[in-house]
Design an enzyme around this catalytic site. Structure first.
Site, PDB file in Angstrom:
ATOM      1  N   CYS A 175       0.792  -1.219   0.004  1.00  0.00           N
ATOM      2  CA  CYS A 175       0.134   0.058   0.041  1.00  0.00           C
ATOM      3  C   CYS A 175       0.710   1.197  -0.125  1.00  0.00           C
ATOM      4  CB  CYS A 175      -1.052   0.025   1.433  1.00  0.00           C
ATOM      5  SG  CYS A 175      -1.888  -1.406   1.192  1.00  0.00           S
ATOM      6  N   HIS A 187      -2.962   7.065   2.650  1.00  0.00           N
ATOM      7  CA  HIS A 187      -3.563   5.710   2.001  1.00  0.00           C
ATOM      8  C   HIS A 187      -4.720   5.603   2.558  1.00  0.00           C
ATOM      9  CE1 HIS A 187      -4.037   1.587   1.291  1.00  0.00           C
ATOM     10  NE2 HIS A 187      -4.066   1.381   2.445  1.00  0.00           N
ATOM     11  N   ASN A 194     -10.467   0.302  -0.206  1.00  0.00           N
ATOM     12  CA  ASN A 194      -9.011   0.258  -0.206  1.00  0.00           C
ATOM     13  C   ASN A 194      -8.445  -0.308  -1.370  1.00  0.00           C
ATOM     14  OD1 ASN A 194      -6.406  -0.259   0.297  1.00  0.00           O
ATOM     15  ND2 ASN A 194      -6.661  -1.244   2.535  1.00  0.00           N
TER      16      ASN A 194
END
Length: 308
Positions: free
Chosen positions: A105, A233, A264
């Site tokens: 990520c 993020h 996500n």
């Protein structure tokens, strides 16, 4: 040594929307309302190329002017040629160095820093930095703690060297804690599935990362109160809100919350959220923005950038 700047942005998301009703799940726990899911025949390369094409078009540059293409991804099936090389071929970029980068990520801001360093060293004048993920390929739909989080998409930034040392892309603050690397996992060669220790990640992100985010501002020579926007993020809304509460931000600062609509998307989450934020005009051109990513590794990377 020249400076660098973000010259243009672009993003792409699949048309299929998966709502909480489809998963019989509640929004309260994650803050996520919908996420985009790619079709079975829609690849990481397809999404990366679509986002990159938008950024390239917005920049006004010719494909031949791009000297570097890098794609941050942890869900690419193809090993060789790289996703970056396939994107370059589709966009007609003739001779750029192309490589993929996997830092989970944290991949996009890691790739942005690598491209920034290359441009400052004179290795290229213009670069495409892309984050692209097809998380639906690695989702364990039987795991209700993770399947509600994940989505697909891609975002891209075209960065350019400048004639001065103006820091349109500030110094990176990056690192990892490999002793806790198994807290976020995407393992097993043939059928990898995303898994994580949610509480471990939440405590780490909300207690240890704020100081690192503040250090990125310090290295850029600004205070957190100078920021016009913060794009972290997009892990889940609870983490975003808890992390940003620990920073000394102005009341009018824009905090990206694209996770509510996109889920996500791992390495794609920051460039998608950033592209949308700029497209909507939520931060003025020239204003400082903090980009900050974190995730598997456990890794982190962040820098202050000037809004294009």
């Amino acid at each position: 040594m020249p400076g660098t700047r973000i010259a243009a942005l672009g993003h792409y998301q699949p048309s299929r929307v998966l709502t909480n009703a489809d998963l019989a799940w509640i929004r309260q726990r994650t803050g996520i309302a919908t996420r985009r899911i790619a079709d079975e025949d829609e690849s990481v390369t397809d999404m990366a190329a679509a986002a990159a094409a938008k950024a390239l078009a917005a920049s006004g540059l010719a494909p031949a002017e791009i000297g570097l293409v890098t794609v941050a991804t942890c869900t690419a099936i193809d090993r060789c040629p790289s996703i970056a090389a396939q994107v370059a071929a589709r966009l007609g970029i003739p001779a750029a160095v192309c490589f993929d980068l996997n830092n989970g990520c944290a991949g996009f801001t890691t790739a942005l820093a690598c491209a920034d360093h290359s441009l400052k060293a004179g290795a290229a004048r213009h670069a495409l930095v892309i984050g692209a993920e097809k998380m639906s390929d690695v989702t364990d739909w039987s795991d209700r703690s993770t399947c509600v989080l994940l989505g697909d998409g891609a975002g891209a930034a075209l960065i350019s060297a400048t004639e001065t040392d103006h820091e349109g892309i500030g110094p990176v603050v990056w690192g990892s804690d490999p002793t806790r690397g198994d807290a976020v996992r995407l393992q097993h060669a043939w059928q990898p599935k995303f898994a994580q220790e949610g509480q471990t990640v939440f405590r780490w992100a909300t207690t240890e990362l704020p100081a690192i985010a503040e250090n990125a501002c310090h290295r850029a020579g600004i205070a957190t109160t100078d920021l016009a926007a913060v794009v972290t993020h997009q892990a889940n809304l609870r983490i975003i809100e808890a992390l940003t509460r620990r920073l000394d931000l102005r009341d009018d600062v824009v905090i990206a919350r694209d996770v509510v609509d996109s889920g996500n998307t791992s390495a794609a989450s920051v460039p998608i959220a950033l592209s949308k934020l700029v497209e909507r005009g939520e931060a003025p051109s020239g204003a400082p923005m903090l980009l900050f990513t974190f995730g598997g590794g456990l890794s982190w990377a962040g820098q202050v950038v000037t809004c294009p």
